[in-house]
Design a protein around this motif. Structure first.
Motif, PDB file in Angstrom:
ATOM      1  N   ASP A  64       4.815 -20.910   4.675  1.00  0.00           N
ATOM      2  CA  ASP A  64       6.251 -20.953   4.970  1.00  0.00           C
ATOM      3  C   ASP A  64       6.493 -21.491   6.384  1.00  0.00           C
ATOM      4  OD1 ASP A  64       6.598 -19.843   2.459  1.00  0.00           O
ATOM      5  OD2 ASP A  64       7.025 -17.820   3.218  1.00  0.00           O
ATOM      6  N   LEU A  65       5.669 -21.047   7.306  1.00  0.00           N
ATOM      7  CA  LEU A  65       5.781 -21.508   8.694  1.00  0.00           C
ATOM      8  C   LEU A  65       5.504 -23.008   8.780  1.00  0.00           C
ATOM      9  CD1 LEU A  65       6.252 -20.697  11.644  1.00  0.00           C
ATOM     10  CD2 LEU A  65       3.824 -20.110  11.781  1.00  0.00           C
ATOM     11  N   ASP A  66       4.533 -23.468   8.026  1.00  0.00           N
ATOM     12  CA  ASP A  66       4.212 -24.894   7.987  1.00  0.00           C
ATOM     13  C   ASP A  66       5.421 -25.706   7.518  1.00  0.00           C
ATOM     14  OD1 ASP A  66       2.656 -27.223   8.194  1.00  0.00           O
ATOM     15  OD2 ASP A  66       1.806 -26.970   6.195  1.00  0.00           O
ATOM     16  N   LEU A  67       6.137 -25.201   6.516  1.00  0.00           N
ATOM     17  CA  LEU A  67       7.356 -25.873   6.048  1.00  0.00           C
ATOM     18  C   LEU A  67       8.421 -25.919   7.139  1.00  0.00           C
ATOM     19  CD1 LEU A  67       7.693 -24.550   2.397  1.00  0.00           C
ATOM     20  CD2 LEU A  67       7.083 -26.860   3.134  1.00  0.00           C
ATOM     21  N   GLU A  68       8.527 -24.850   7.904  1.00  0.00           N
ATOM     22  CA  GLU A  68       9.490 -24.831   9.012  1.00  0.00           C
ATOM     23  C   GLU A  68       9.127 -25.894  10.049  1.00  0.00           C
ATOM     24  OE1 GLU A  68      12.287 -23.284   9.172  1.00  0.00           O
ATOM     25  OE2 GLU A  68      12.042 -21.802   7.578  1.00  0.00           O
ATOM     26  N   PHE A  69       7.846 -26.032  10.335  1.00  0.00           N
ATOM     27  CA  PHE A  69       7.398 -27.054  11.287  1.00  0.00           C
ATOM     28  C   PHE A  69       7.675 -28.458  10.747  1.00  0.00           C
ATOM     29  CE2 PHE A  69       5.365 -23.778  13.698  1.00  0.00           C
ATOM     30  CZ  PHE A  69       5.120 -24.325  14.953  1.00  0.00           C
TER      31      PHE A  69
ATOM     32  N   TYR B  34      -3.354 -23.858  15.770  1.00  0.00           N
ATOM     33  CA  TYR B  34      -2.153 -23.011  15.815  1.00  0.00           C
ATOM     34  C   TYR B  34      -1.586 -22.996  17.236  1.00  0.00           C
ATOM     35  CZ  TYR B  34       0.708 -18.854  14.717  1.00  0.00           C
ATOM     36  OH  TYR B  34       1.736 -17.966  14.510  1.00  0.00           O
ATOM     37  N   GLU B  35      -2.468 -22.776  18.209  1.00  0.00           N
ATOM     38  CA  GLU B  35      -2.046 -22.779  19.613  1.00  0.00           C
ATOM     39  C   GLU B  35      -1.515 -24.152  20.017  1.00  0.00           C
ATOM     40  OE1 GLU B  35      -5.497 -21.463  21.752  1.00  0.00           O
ATOM     41  OE2 GLU B  35      -5.356 -19.427  20.941  1.00  0.00           O
ATOM     42  N   ASN B  36      -2.176 -25.211  19.571  1.00  0.00           N
ATOM     43  CA  ASN B  36      -1.717 -26.563  19.886  1.00  0.00           C
ATOM     44  C   ASN B  36      -0.333 -26.832  19.319  1.00  0.00           C
ATOM     45  OD1 ASN B  36      -4.059 -27.156  21.283  1.00  0.00           O
ATOM     46  ND2 ASN B  36      -5.031 -28.224  19.577  1.00  0.00           N
ATOM     47  N   ALA B  37      -0.052 -26.303  18.145  1.00  0.00           N
ATOM     48  CA  ALA B  37       1.279 -26.480  17.542  1.00  0.00           C
ATOM     49  C   ALA B  37       2.357 -25.887  18.449  1.00  0.00           C
ATOM     50  CB  ALA B  37       1.322 -25.842  16.153  1.00  0.00           C
ATOM     51  N   PHE B  38       2.087 -24.704  18.984  1.00  0.00           N
ATOM     52  CA  PHE B  38       3.068 -24.057  19.845  1.00  0.00           C
ATOM     53  C   PHE B  38       3.169 -24.735  21.210  1.00  0.00           C
ATOM     54  CE2 PHE B  38       2.760 -21.000  16.515  1.00  0.00           C
ATOM     55  CZ  PHE B  38       4.030 -20.480  16.433  1.00  0.00           C
ATOM     56  N   ILE B  39       2.072 -25.285  21.678  1.00  0.00           N
ATOM     57  CA  ILE B  39       2.118 -26.062  22.928  1.00  0.00           C
ATOM     58  C   ILE B  39       3.013 -27.282  22.738  1.00  0.00           C
ATOM     59  CG2 ILE B  39       0.739 -27.560  24.445  1.00  0.00           C
ATOM     60  CD1 ILE B  39      -1.554 -25.467  24.090  1.00  0.00           C
ATOM     61  N   GLU B  40       2.889 -27.932  21.590  1.00  0.00           N
ATOM     62  CA  GLU B  40       3.729 -29.103  21.317  1.00  0.00           C
ATOM     63  C   GLU B  40       5.203 -28.711  21.215  1.00  0.00           C
ATOM     64  OE1 GLU B  40       3.157 -32.284  21.433  1.00  0.00           O
ATOM     65  OE2 GLU B  40       0.996 -32.216  21.634  1.00  0.00           O
ATOM     66  N   VAL B  41       5.499 -27.533  20.666  1.00  0.00           N
ATOM     67  CA  VAL B  41       6.890 -27.064  20.623  1.00  0.00           C
ATOM     68  C   VAL B  41       7.402 -26.882  22.050  1.00  0.00           C
ATOM     69  CG1 VAL B  41       8.416 -25.164  19.957  1.00  0.00           C
ATOM     70  CG2 VAL B  41       6.705 -26.013  18.344  1.00  0.00           C
TER      71      VAL B  41
ATOM     72  N   GLU C 243      13.936 -19.342  17.159  1.00  0.00           N
ATOM     73  CA  GLU C 243      14.277 -18.017  16.620  1.00  0.00           C
ATOM     74  C   GLU C 243      13.506 -17.755  15.327  1.00  0.00           C
ATOM     75  OE1 GLU C 243      18.528 -17.620  16.227  1.00  0.00           O
ATOM     76  OE2 GLU C 243      18.830 -18.061  18.358  1.00  0.00           O
ATOM     77  N   LYS C 244      13.377 -18.782  14.500  1.00  0.00           N
ATOM     78  CA  LYS C 244      12.595 -18.632  13.266  1.00  0.00           C
ATOM     79  C   LYS C 244      11.133 -18.345  13.600  1.00  0.00           C
ATOM     80  CE  LYS C 244      15.485 -21.641  10.440  1.00  0.00           C
ATOM     81  NZ  LYS C 244      15.563 -22.924   9.709  1.00  0.00           N
ATOM     82  N   LEU C 245      10.611 -19.003  14.634  1.00  0.00           N
ATOM     83  CA  LEU C 245       9.226 -18.755  15.043  1.00  0.00           C
ATOM     84  C   LEU C 245       9.034 -17.301  15.451  1.00  0.00           C
ATOM     85  CD1 LEU C 245       8.279 -21.928  17.128  1.00  0.00           C
ATOM     86  CD2 LEU C 245       7.848 -21.457  14.709  1.00  0.00           C
ATOM     87  N   SER C 246       9.992 -16.761  16.158  1.00  0.00           N
ATOM     88  CA  SER C 246       9.913 -15.346  16.561  1.00  0.00           C
ATOM     89  C   SER C 246       9.913 -14.431  15.342  1.00  0.00           C
ATOM     90  CB  SER C 246      11.090 -14.985  17.466  1.00  0.00           C
ATOM     91  OG  SER C 246      11.002 -15.688  18.672  1.00  0.00           O
ATOM     92  N   ALA C 247      10.719 -14.768  14.351  1.00  0.00           N
ATOM     93  CA  ALA C 247      10.760 -13.955  13.131  1.00  0.00           C
ATOM     94  C   ALA C 247       9.422 -14.023  12.394  1.00  0.00           C
ATOM     95  CB  ALA C 247      11.888 -14.428  12.220  1.00  0.00           C
TER      96      ALA C 247
ATOM     97  N   ALA D 149       6.836 -11.901  14.168  1.00  0.00           N
ATOM     98  CA  ALA D 149       6.998 -10.475  13.851  1.00  0.00           C
ATOM     99  C   ALA D 149       6.436 -10.156  12.468  1.00  0.00           C
ATOM    100  CB  ALA D 149       8.474 -10.090  13.932  1.00  0.00           C
ATOM    101  N   LYS D 150       6.690 -11.014  11.504  1.00  0.00           N
ATOM    102  CA  LYS D 150       6.171 -10.790  10.146  1.00  0.00           C
ATOM    103  C   LYS D 150       4.646 -10.841  10.120  1.00  0.00           C
ATOM    104  CE  LYS D 150      10.184 -12.732   7.754  1.00  0.00           C
ATOM    105  NZ  LYS D 150      10.663 -13.852   6.917  1.00  0.00           N
ATOM    106  N   ILE D 151       4.082 -11.799  10.831  1.00  0.00           N
ATOM    107  CA  ILE D 151       2.618 -11.929  10.866  1.00  0.00           C
ATOM    108  C   ILE D 151       2.003 -10.705  11.531  1.00  0.00           C
ATOM    109  CG2 ILE D 151       0.718 -13.227  11.915  1.00  0.00           C
ATOM    110  CD1 ILE D 151       2.378 -15.794  11.305  1.00  0.00           C
ATOM    111  N   ASN D 152       2.594 -10.266  12.631  1.00  0.00           N
ATOM    112  CA  ASN D 152       2.067  -9.094  13.329  1.00  0.00           C
ATOM    113  C   ASN D 152       2.262  -7.804  12.541  1.00  0.00           C
ATOM    114  OD1 ASN D 152       1.020 -10.424  15.590  1.00  0.00           O
ATOM    115  ND2 ASN D 152       3.042 -10.519  16.528  1.00  0.00           N
ATOM    116  N   ALA D 153       3.184  -7.812  11.590  1.00  0.00           N
ATOM    117  CA  ALA D 153       3.436  -6.615  10.778  1.00  0.00           C
ATOM    118  C   ALA D 153       2.454  -6.476   9.619  1.00  0.00           C
ATOM    119  CB  ALA D 153       4.861  -6.634  10.249  1.00  0.00           C
ATOM    120  N   ILE D 154       1.651  -7.489   9.359  1.00  0.00           N
ATOM    121  CA  ILE D 154       0.680  -7.418   8.259  1.00  0.00           C
ATOM    122  C   ILE D 154      -0.389  -6.392   8.606  1.00  0.00           C
ATOM    123  CG2 ILE D 154      -1.103  -8.679   6.972  1.00  0.00           C
ATOM    124  CD1 ILE D 154       0.562 -11.216   7.376  1.00  0.00           C
ATOM    125  N   ASP D 155      -0.646  -5.503   7.673  1.00  0.00           N
ATOM    126  CA  ASP D 155      -1.702  -4.505   7.858  1.00  0.00           C
ATOM    127  C   ASP D 155      -3.039  -5.180   7.568  1.00  0.00           C
ATOM    128  OD1 ASP D 155      -3.424  -2.351   7.918  1.00  0.00           O
ATOM    129  OD2 ASP D 155      -2.522  -1.327   6.196  1.00  0.00           O
TER     130      ASP D 155
END
Length: 147
Positions: free
Chosen positions: A70-75, A129-136, A41-45, A48-54
């Protein structure tokens, strides 16, 4: 007066021992699954924040790098979770995910720190980045296989 202290000591021991046993209990599969769900759920949040950056904003790189930190700390926190004994692979995948995310953040910093974007560092960042999500995802697979 001396009789009070042994009674008090015994009383405290009676209170402390059960607390210690509760604190030392193994992580249940359901609890770990709940922690993984919370992490996702945190990853989804963050997504959304990353995609909201102009991207046209003058500080878009700084915003992205802050969110990635911040995401790195969550990981890293995710990698510290204790999976159930019947699923040791989950720990390995979570640790790998954290390592990949830290690497991705370092590559993003390298890619975005110069005046001109370092394309090679950017490609490496995306890959890590993609590898991190594959591992999740592999954590989830390991949990399903353990059942």
């Amino acid at each position: 007066m001396n009789r009070k202290y042994p009674k008090l000591l015994i009383f405290l021991l009676i209170l402390i021992v059960p607390v210690c046993f509760c604190a030392c209990k193994k992580n249940s599969p359901d609890q770990y699954v709940e922690e993984v769900d919370n992490f996702c759920e945190k990853l989804s949040a963050y997504d959304a924040k990353i995609n909201a950056i102009d991207p046209k904003a003058t500080d878009s790189s700084e915003q992205l790098l802050q969110l990635l930190d911040d995401l790195d700390l969550e990981f890293q926190n995710f990698a510290r979770l204790t999976p159930p004994e019947e699923c040791p692979e989950a720990k390995e995948h979570a640790t790998n995910a954290s390592t990949c995310m830290s690497s991705a953040v370092n590559y993003y910093r390298e890619a975005l720190s110069a005046e001109k974007v370092n394309e090679l560092a950017l490609e490496n960042a995306k890959l890590q980045y993609e590898n991190a999500f594959i591992e999740v995802k592999n954590v989830g697979v390991a949990l399903k296989n353990a059942k």
